[in-house]
Design an enzyme around this catalytic site. Sequence first.
Site, short mmCIF file in Angstrom:
data_model
loop_
_atom_site.label_atom_id
_atom_site.label_comp_id
_atom_site.label_asym_id
_atom_site.label_seq_id
_atom_site.Cartn_x
_atom_site.Cartn_y
_atom_site.Cartn_z
N HIS A 94 25.16 4.30 -1.40
CA HIS A 94 23.85 4.19 -0.76
C HIS A 94 23.96 4.60 0.72
O HIS A 94 24.96 4.32 1.37
CB HIS A 94 23.33 2.75 -0.87
CG HIS A 94 21.89 2.64 -0.48
ND1 HIS A 94 21.51 2.59 0.84
CD2 HIS A 94 20.76 2.61 -1.21
CE1 HIS A 94 20.18 2.53 0.89
NE2 HIS A 94 19.71 2.54 -0.34
N GLU A 167 17.68 10.20 -2.34
CA GLU A 167 16.95 9.41 -1.34
C GLU A 167 17.11 10.08 0.02
O GLU A 167 18.13 9.86 0.70
CB GLU A 167 17.52 7.99 -1.26
CG GLU A 167 17.43 7.20 -2.53
CD GLU A 167 17.53 5.71 -2.28
OE1 GLU A 167 16.58 5.00 -2.58
OE2 GLU A 167 18.57 5.26 -1.77
P1 PGA Z 1 12.85 1.74 0.39
O1 PGA Z 1 14.42 1.75 0.06
O2 PGA Z 1 12.13 1.79 -0.92
O3 PGA Z 1 12.62 0.45 1.13
O4 PGA Z 1 12.59 2.95 1.22
C1 PGA Z 1 14.93 2.56 -0.96
C2 PGA Z 1 16.43 2.46 -0.94
O5 PGA Z 1 17.01 2.48 0.16
O6 PGA Z 1 17.07 2.33 -2.01
#
Ligand code: PGA
Length: 257
Positions: A94, A167
């Site tokens: 992550h 992401e």
């Molecule tokens: P968020 O986080 O939906 O709060 O943007 C997503 C993540 O970091 O997995």
Amino acid sequence: MKKLIVANWKMNPSSLAEAGRMLSAFAKITVPKNTEAVVCPPFPYLVAAHKAFHGTRYALGAQNAFWETAGAFTGEVSPAMLRSAGVDYVLIGHSERRKFLGETDEEIAKKVRASLDADLRVILCVGEPAAVRQKGIAAARKFVLKQLGNFFSLPKDDLARLTVAYEPIWAISTMGGKPAGDSPESAGDIAVQIKEFLSLRAKAETGSDGSVRVLYGGSVNSKNAPSFLRESAIDGVLVGGASLHANEFKKILGGGF
Ligand code: PGA
């Protein structure tokens, strides 16, 4: 293929009692048949979550795992330990761990290998920072494929248990993301590239595509989730902030995509 909706609770909530209340609320939500739902609470709540989800259609996820199987690694948790606690999925790499803990692509590759070997399903997180995206979508694509470089030679069986969560760092809510996040079209474009890249070797060897799934994450909520989930290359969403509210998560699950 079923859409995969993953709740990443990050370092929340702040007590086991509060986690228990959240878990009971989640367990009451019916997971629709066209959907697979995974909740990733912090380590201390995993056993309670396993119990709370017994008899439901939820799968359990962890937020990290170490690459060794056992031994003198103070503070670390092995993939086998997670498996024995009822965990099915693990988030690896992550962007918050890359940023705050300095995790490198090499360490992430070792964690992915160890987790797959322990029979966990891996959700590998990738995504470019704002400075890269400002140079355009081609630069973002290049950045993400470089992050995936260590996984190019994964055999087909491993690919089947690997999910990539795209992401973009700048779209994550805690990193200053805007509620709308990335546009579904550009997220879909990157998802296609990820699939093509990772299936190249499997295709050359077997003539068929590897079946790697790609999720989108970054400020996903009940309002914008359907537009990402309707993109054919996007197989699900990874939800942070909005997944802390059972009602919001319920709406995402039942969003009619
Ligand atoms: P968020 O986080 O939906 O709060 O943007 C997503 C993540 O970091 O997995």
